[in-house]
Design a protein around this motif. Sequence first.
Motif, PDB file in Angstrom:
ATOM      1  N   GLU A 349      -1.714  -5.153  13.002  1.00 34.83           N
ATOM      2  CA  GLU A 349      -1.464  -6.560  12.755  1.00 34.83           C
ATOM      3  C   GLU A 349      -2.533  -6.731  11.476  1.00 34.83           C
ATOM      4  O   GLU A 349      -2.221  -7.492  10.505  1.00 34.83           O
ATOM      5  CB  GLU A 349      -1.910  -7.247  13.864  1.00 34.83           C
ATOM      6  CG  GLU A 349      -1.023  -7.124  14.915  1.00 34.83           C
ATOM      7  CD  GLU A 349      -1.387  -7.670  16.277  1.00 34.83           C
ATOM      8  OE1 GLU A 349      -0.620  -7.769  17.371  1.00 34.83           O
ATOM      9  OE2 GLU A 349      -2.581  -7.952  16.518  1.00 34.83           O
ATOM     10  N   MET A 350      -3.714  -6.348  11.607  1.00 38.54           N
ATOM     11  CA  MET A 350      -4.780  -6.589  10.319  1.00 38.54           C
ATOM     12  C   MET A 350      -4.087  -6.097   8.876  1.00 38.54           C
ATOM     13  O   MET A 350      -4.305  -6.724   8.039  1.00 38.54           O
ATOM     14  CB  MET A 350      -5.971  -5.977  10.546  1.00 38.54           C
ATOM     15  CG  MET A 350      -7.445  -6.545   9.372  1.00 38.54           C
ATOM     16  SD  MET A 350      -8.933  -5.750  10.092  1.00 38.54           S
ATOM     17  CE  MET A 350      -8.454  -4.115   9.691  1.00 38.54           C
ATOM     18  N   LEU A 351      -3.777  -4.710   9.048  1.00 45.33           N
ATOM     19  CA  LEU A 351      -3.503  -4.440   7.926  1.00 45.33           C
ATOM     20  C   LEU A 351      -2.078  -4.742   7.321  1.00 45.33           C
ATOM     21  O   LEU A 351      -1.890  -4.893   6.039  1.00 45.33           O
ATOM     22  CB  LEU A 351      -3.004  -2.762   7.962  1.00 45.33           C
ATOM     23  CG  LEU A 351      -4.414  -1.789   8.324  1.00 45.33           C
ATOM     24  CD1 LEU A 351      -3.847  -0.394   8.526  1.00 45.33           C
ATOM     25  CD2 LEU A 351      -5.317  -1.715   6.914  1.00 45.33           C
ATOM     26  N   THR A 352      -1.339  -5.357   8.247  1.00 47.70           N
ATOM     27  CA  THR A 352      -0.047  -6.200   7.754  1.00 47.70           C
ATOM     28  C   THR A 352      -0.392  -7.401   7.044  1.00 47.70           C
ATOM     29  O   THR A 352       0.125  -7.944   6.045  1.00 47.70           O
ATOM     30  CB  THR A 352       0.903  -6.306   8.814  1.00 47.70           C
ATOM     31  OG1 THR A 352       1.085  -5.162   9.538  1.00 47.70           O
ATOM     32  CG2 THR A 352       2.288  -6.798   8.403  1.00 47.70           C
ATOM     33  N   VAL A 353      -1.422  -8.162   7.537  1.00 46.24           N
ATOM     34  CA  VAL A 353      -1.999  -9.214   6.821  1.00 46.24           C
ATOM     35  C   VAL A 353      -2.527  -8.977   5.583  1.00 46.24           C
ATOM     36  O   VAL A 353      -2.237  -9.544   4.593  1.00 46.24           O
ATOM     37  CB  VAL A 353      -3.049  -9.858   7.828  1.00 46.24           C
ATOM     38  CG1 VAL A 353      -3.536 -11.152   7.039  1.00 46.24           C
ATOM     39  CG2 VAL A 353      -2.421 -10.425   9.089  1.00 46.24           C
ATOM     40  N   ALA A 354      -3.356  -7.823   5.407  1.00 51.54           N
ATOM     41  CA  ALA A 354      -3.602  -7.623   4.104  1.00 51.54           C
ATOM     42  C   ALA A 354      -2.568  -7.189   3.188  1.00 51.54           C
ATOM     43  O   ALA A 354      -2.644  -7.514   1.869  1.00 51.54           O
ATOM     44  CB  ALA A 354      -4.734  -6.062   4.225  1.00 51.54           C
ATOM     45  N   GLU A 355      -1.530  -6.504   3.566  1.00 49.95           N
ATOM     46  CA  GLU A 355      -0.515  -6.200   2.740  1.00 49.95           C
ATOM     47  C   GLU A 355       0.133  -7.470   2.187  1.00 49.95           C
ATOM     48  O   GLU A 355       0.627  -7.679   0.976  1.00 49.95           O
ATOM     49  CB  GLU A 355       0.528  -5.377   3.651  1.00 49.95           C
ATOM     50  CG  GLU A 355       1.644  -5.001   2.646  1.00 49.95           C
ATOM     51  CD  GLU A 355       2.638  -3.979   3.254  1.00 49.95           C
ATOM     52  OE1 GLU A 355       2.745  -2.925   3.199  1.00 49.95           O
ATOM     53  OE2 GLU A 355       3.282  -4.728   4.593  1.00 49.95           O
ATOM     54  N   ILE A 369     -11.979 -10.119   3.087  1.00 50.86           N
ATOM     55  CA  ILE A 369     -12.568  -8.528   3.591  1.00 50.86           C
ATOM     56  C   ILE A 369     -11.661  -8.177   4.733  1.00 50.86           C
ATOM     57  O   ILE A 369     -11.460  -8.916   5.629  1.00 50.86           O
ATOM     58  CB  ILE A 369     -13.955  -8.597   4.010  1.00 50.86           C
ATOM     59  CG1 ILE A 369     -14.930  -9.241   2.673  1.00 50.86           C
ATOM     60  CG2 ILE A 369     -14.662  -7.539   4.268  1.00 50.86           C
ATOM     61  CD1 ILE A 369     -16.245  -9.535   2.841  1.00 50.86           C
ATOM     62  N   PHE A 370     -11.319  -7.088   4.932  1.00 46.62           N
ATOM     63  CA  PHE A 370     -10.701  -6.360   5.814  1.00 46.62           C
ATOM     64  C   PHE A 370     -11.486  -5.292   6.448  1.00 46.62           C
ATOM     65  O   PHE A 370     -12.071  -4.124   5.757  1.00 46.62           O
ATOM     66  CB  PHE A 370      -9.493  -5.907   5.411  1.00 46.62           C
ATOM     67  CG  PHE A 370      -8.429  -6.859   5.119  1.00 46.62           C
ATOM     68  CD1 PHE A 370      -7.683  -7.691   6.157  1.00 46.62           C
ATOM     69  CD2 PHE A 370      -8.467  -7.234   3.533  1.00 46.62           C
ATOM     70  CE1 PHE A 370      -7.043  -8.680   5.633  1.00 46.62           C
ATOM     71  CE2 PHE A 370      -7.679  -8.212   3.310  1.00 46.62           C
ATOM     72  CZ  PHE A 370      -6.875  -9.244   4.334  1.00 46.62           C
ATOM     73  N   MET A 517      -2.537 -15.380  12.046  1.00 43.65           N
ATOM     74  CA  MET A 517      -3.886 -14.961  11.554  1.00 43.65           C
ATOM     75  C   MET A 517      -3.524 -15.246  10.118  1.00 43.65           C
ATOM     76  O   MET A 517      -4.956 -15.277   9.721  1.00 43.65           O
ATOM     77  CB  MET A 517      -4.107 -13.653  11.991  1.00 43.65           C
ATOM     78  CG  MET A 517      -4.763 -13.550  13.487  1.00 43.65           C
ATOM     79  SD  MET A 517      -6.166 -14.649  13.508  1.00 43.65           S
ATOM     80  CE  MET A 517      -7.254 -13.475  14.399  1.00 43.65           C
ATOM     81  N   ALA A 518      -2.754 -14.954   9.756  1.00 41.36           N
ATOM     82  CA  ALA A 518      -2.615 -14.796   8.124  1.00 41.36           C
ATOM     83  C   ALA A 518      -2.706 -16.213   7.534  1.00 41.36           C
ATOM     84  O   ALA A 518      -3.343 -16.342   6.610  1.00 41.36           O
ATOM     85  CB  ALA A 518      -1.436 -14.218   7.635  1.00 41.36           C
TER      86      ALA A 518
END
Length: 554
Positions: A349-355, A369-370, A517-518
């Motif tokens: 989920e976090m990496l998808t937000v970063a993308e 920051i991730f 979250m995004a």
Amino acid sequence: MKYGNQENCLWRKFAAVLLLAVFLSGQVFAQTAQANLSEAEKDLTAKIGVDTIKEITAALSSKEMEGRGTMQSGGDRAAQWIADRFQKLGLKPLGDKGSFLQKIEFRETVFTPETSFKVGEEDLKLGVDFGIAPFSAGNKTVSGDMVFIAYGIVHDGIKRNDLQGVDVAGKIVVMLEGPPVSISKKDWEAAKAQRIFIQNLWMKGVAGIVIIGHGREENPPEMMLDYFSRRQISMPDEPVGSDRIPPLIYAGRSAAEKIFAKSSTSLKDALEQAENNSFKPFKLNQKAKIVSKIKTSKGFASNVVGVLEGSDPQLKSEAVLFSAHYDGYGIENGKIYHGAADNALGVAEMLTVAEAYSKMATKPKRSMIFLAVTGEEYGLYGSKYWAKKPTWDIKKVAANLNLDGIGTEVYAPVKTFVGFGAEHSTIGAVLNDVSAAFGIRVIPDPMPDEKIFYRSDHYSFVERGVPALMLLGAPEGDPQKWIERSKEWEKKDYHQPTDTIQPDWVWEGAETVAEVMAIVGLRISENPTMPAWLETSRFAKLERGNTKPIPEEK
């Protein structure tokens, strides 16, 4: 089948009208909800997809990652995989020496094969029959006669003395974890009774303590002995066990039966007697021998950290910090602890937000920051390390948004949120607004006794004065239903090799968590003012960069 064709025709027309009405009502609701989102936010959610979350979760929980154990090759492999992903997304490294990795030294402690528990002539098996509590482990050998002392209670107020008439010095005492049925769990914990009565036993010179189950425990001895027989990870400067206190053992049901095998009182009758204030301790007519031998070694594991630079010349020096722990229990005794729900899913989920952020035409104003942390399962070590030695000015971390859980978001479409920490800062109001746009209800912590707020990585940043939120997604309706499901999952799969991707997972729930979250992160990024603690919070006086002890909860 008289008039069948006519009836079928009418039914098809009615069904078509009904489906159209449902579709249109859904569209109207969606449009009403989406009206509360900006065009940039709508565009952001469009960049978040189920396929990406699926792909990342599958990769991180695969056999090749070997459970992502801290100080194990699978953990190193997972860290590098995440670092490579950060690079592909265009994030800038925020680790050591221009890399994405922040190296941390750890110490591993394992029991050697010499570790044993012998009851009479019976040799019990570590990890199957018994486990030794890490704080009491060390290099020691003790032996003595066994005596059953129920709960070990010595209290004049309730006229109970579980040690009456027995000198426990040099004995191996067998006892139950409290409370007994006559005392509430709340009162028992408030009085810190368990610790007091065990300390009393230590002061009286017991050779060892064996805890068996009574059947009412939330965490039965079988669960505890499993954890306690695994390798332990700690920081190099932390003490490892103690040679000064007696070993404390958790023994399973089969071991308990053997412990009572030569007693004049059966295990069943002993458990019944233990509930009465008139209980009297008795000998078990067997000797026991406990051997604890440990081996320690040092090694390394890494946090993985990258940053997407903000677009605003002034605000980009401040950052919204996303976190998720990528570590699991790795490989134990040849078994892989895959950690799919906890916490490959949260990292995905976090990496998808970063993308999604990386694909925005105009990047968020504040930097993003991730941080994928290691060592969470052993004591939030990775997040504590970064919070203590941040690779970004901690005073300029606007907020922490943490993704960790046990997979409640994939039970069904997410219609309920629990925002752990939402009641402490202005992030709560942001979560409420974004959730409303999605038609999602935000509820208070439905399991306050479990103190989840203090048990995941976001709390490491709260201690440094950074407002934080951990988001749990769940289905609609009565929370008790999904809580019951999660409790069953915890008994069967939590921190076990069976925590794998399941065919009935509803991935759209994870997508919703990522989308919300995004947007929460984006709104924090765009707001000229960083989130603040609420005056009603026990953290109200904390400033970013805090190094003072947190006030105790009232």
